[in-house]
Write a protein that holds these residues in place. Structure first.
Motif, PDB file in Angstrom:
ATOM      1  N   ARG A  29       0.678  -1.449   0.124  1.00 38.46           N
ATOM      2  CA  ARG A  29       0.145  -0.055   0.334  1.00 38.46           C
ATOM      3  C   ARG A  29       1.287   1.204   0.223  1.00 38.46           C
ATOM      4  O   ARG A  29       0.359   2.380  -0.308  1.00 38.46           O
ATOM      5  N   ALA A  30       2.470   0.953   0.811  1.00 37.72           N
ATOM      6  CA  ALA A  30       3.091   2.423   0.496  1.00 37.72           C
ATOM      7  C   ALA A  30       3.565   3.070  -0.654  1.00 37.72           C
ATOM      8  O   ALA A  30       3.924   3.801  -1.114  1.00 37.72           O
ATOM      9  N   ILE A  31       3.607   1.849  -1.103  1.00 35.84           N
ATOM     10  CA  ILE A  31       4.403   2.281  -2.873  1.00 35.84           C
ATOM     11  C   ILE A  31       2.956   2.588  -3.366  1.00 35.84           C
ATOM     12  O   ILE A  31       3.201   2.960  -4.520  1.00 35.84           O
ATOM     13  N   ASP A  32       2.012   1.800  -3.080  1.00 39.17           N
ATOM     14  CA  ASP A  32       0.875   2.041  -4.571  1.00 39.17           C
ATOM     15  C   ASP A  32       0.506   3.748  -4.164  1.00 39.17           C
ATOM     16  O   ASP A  32       0.326   4.196  -4.976  1.00 39.17           O
ATOM     17  N   GLN A  33       0.489   3.956  -3.371  1.00 33.48           N
ATOM     18  CA  GLN A  33       0.139   5.701  -2.541  1.00 33.48           C
ATOM     19  C   GLN A  33       1.430   5.982  -3.178  1.00 33.48           C
ATOM     20  O   GLN A  33       0.413   7.303  -4.098  1.00 33.48           O
ATOM     21  N   ALA A  34       2.835   6.196  -3.565  1.00 33.94           N
ATOM     22  CA  ALA A  34       3.759   6.744  -3.937  1.00 33.94           C
ATOM     23  C   ALA A  34       3.709   6.467  -4.974  1.00 33.94           C
ATOM     24  O   ALA A  34       3.841   8.010  -5.817  1.00 33.94           O
ATOM     25  N   LEU A  35       3.052   6.068  -5.950  1.00 37.96           N
ATOM     26  CA  LEU A  35       2.821   5.644  -7.629  1.00 37.96           C
ATOM     27  C   LEU A  35       1.745   6.404  -7.759  1.00 37.96           C
ATOM     28  O   LEU A  35       1.822   7.037  -9.000  1.00 37.96           O
ATOM     29  N   VAL A  36       1.287   6.600  -7.054  1.00 42.43           N
ATOM     30  CA  VAL A  36      -0.196   7.194  -7.222  1.00 42.43           C
ATOM     31  C   VAL A  36      -0.233   8.999  -7.766  1.00 42.43           C
ATOM     32  O   VAL A  36      -0.721   9.297  -8.067  1.00 42.43           O
ATOM     33  N   GLY A  37       0.616   8.806  -5.989  1.00 39.32           N
ATOM     34  CA  GLY A  37       0.901  10.629  -6.624  1.00 39.32           C
ATOM     35  C   GLY A  37       2.648  11.115  -6.947  1.00 39.32           C
ATOM     36  O   GLY A  37       2.638  12.136  -6.785  1.00 39.32           O
ATOM     37  N   SER A  38       3.334  10.412  -7.349  1.00 35.18           N
ATOM     38  CA  SER A  38       4.111  10.639  -8.140  1.00 35.18           C
ATOM     39  C   SER A  38       4.500  10.291  -9.519  1.00 35.18           C
ATOM     40  O   SER A  38       4.979   8.538  -9.751  1.00 35.18           O
ATOM     41  N   PRO A  39       5.123  10.749 -10.582  1.00 31.38           N
ATOM     42  CA  PRO A  39       5.214  10.142 -12.235  1.00 31.38           C
ATOM     43  C   PRO A  39       6.636   9.754 -12.204  1.00 31.38           C
ATOM     44  O   PRO A  39       6.867   9.239 -12.706  1.00 31.38           O
ATOM     45  N   VAL A  40       7.292  10.093 -10.938  1.00 29.68           N
ATOM     46  CA  VAL A  40       8.717  10.272 -10.837  1.00 29.68           C
ATOM     47  C   VAL A  40       8.719   9.005 -10.199  1.00 29.68           C
ATOM     48  O   VAL A  40       9.377   7.698 -11.161  1.00 29.68           O
ATOM     49  N   ALA A  41       8.176   7.911  -9.518  1.00 28.65           N
ATOM     50  CA  ALA A  41       7.761   7.119  -9.206  1.00 28.65           C
ATOM     51  C   ALA A  41       7.269   5.355  -9.579  1.00 28.65           C
ATOM     52  O   ALA A  41       7.946   5.012 -10.294  1.00 28.65           O
ATOM     53  N   ARG A  42       6.690   6.601 -10.478  1.00 31.41           N
ATOM     54  CA  ARG A  42       5.699   5.323 -11.556  1.00 31.41           C
ATOM     55  C   ARG A  42       6.986   5.666 -13.045  1.00 31.41           C
ATOM     56  O   ARG A  42       6.659   4.090 -13.127  1.00 31.41           O
ATOM     57  N   HIS A  43       7.216   6.321 -13.336  1.00 30.80           N
ATOM     58  CA  HIS A  43       8.581   6.623 -14.083  1.00 30.80           C
ATOM     59  C   HIS A  43       9.368   4.949 -14.008  1.00 30.80           C
ATOM     60  O   HIS A  43      10.070   4.428 -14.697  1.00 30.80           O
TER      61      HIS A  43
END
Length: 66
Positions: A29-43
């Motif tokens: 869930r912590a990584i999911d939240q980071a991915l939702v809020g960050s295009p850099v993390a998704r990249h």
């Protein structure tokens, strides 16, 4: 100006386990939240996924039986 959010170093270390579905619920869930809020993390996740896909294209070496 919106602050760019990146994955924390411990989250970055867990990305392979995240992509393989091996993390516990809280870590995932912590990584999911980071991915939702960050295009850099998704990249970062996208690049790791592409890297693993390219590794699958390399010829497999067989170890000698001796």
């Amino acid at each position: 100006m919106e602050k760019i959010s990146r994955l924390k170093s411990e989250q970055r270390e867990d990305l392979v386990a995240y992509l393989d579905g091996e993390l516990d619920g809280e870590q995932s869930r912590a990584i999911d939240q980071a991915l939702v809020g960050s295009p850099v993390a998704r990249h970062e996740v996208e690049m790791l996924t592409r890297t693993w896909e390219m590794l699958d294209l390399l010829p497999a070496e067989k170890a000698p039986e001796t």
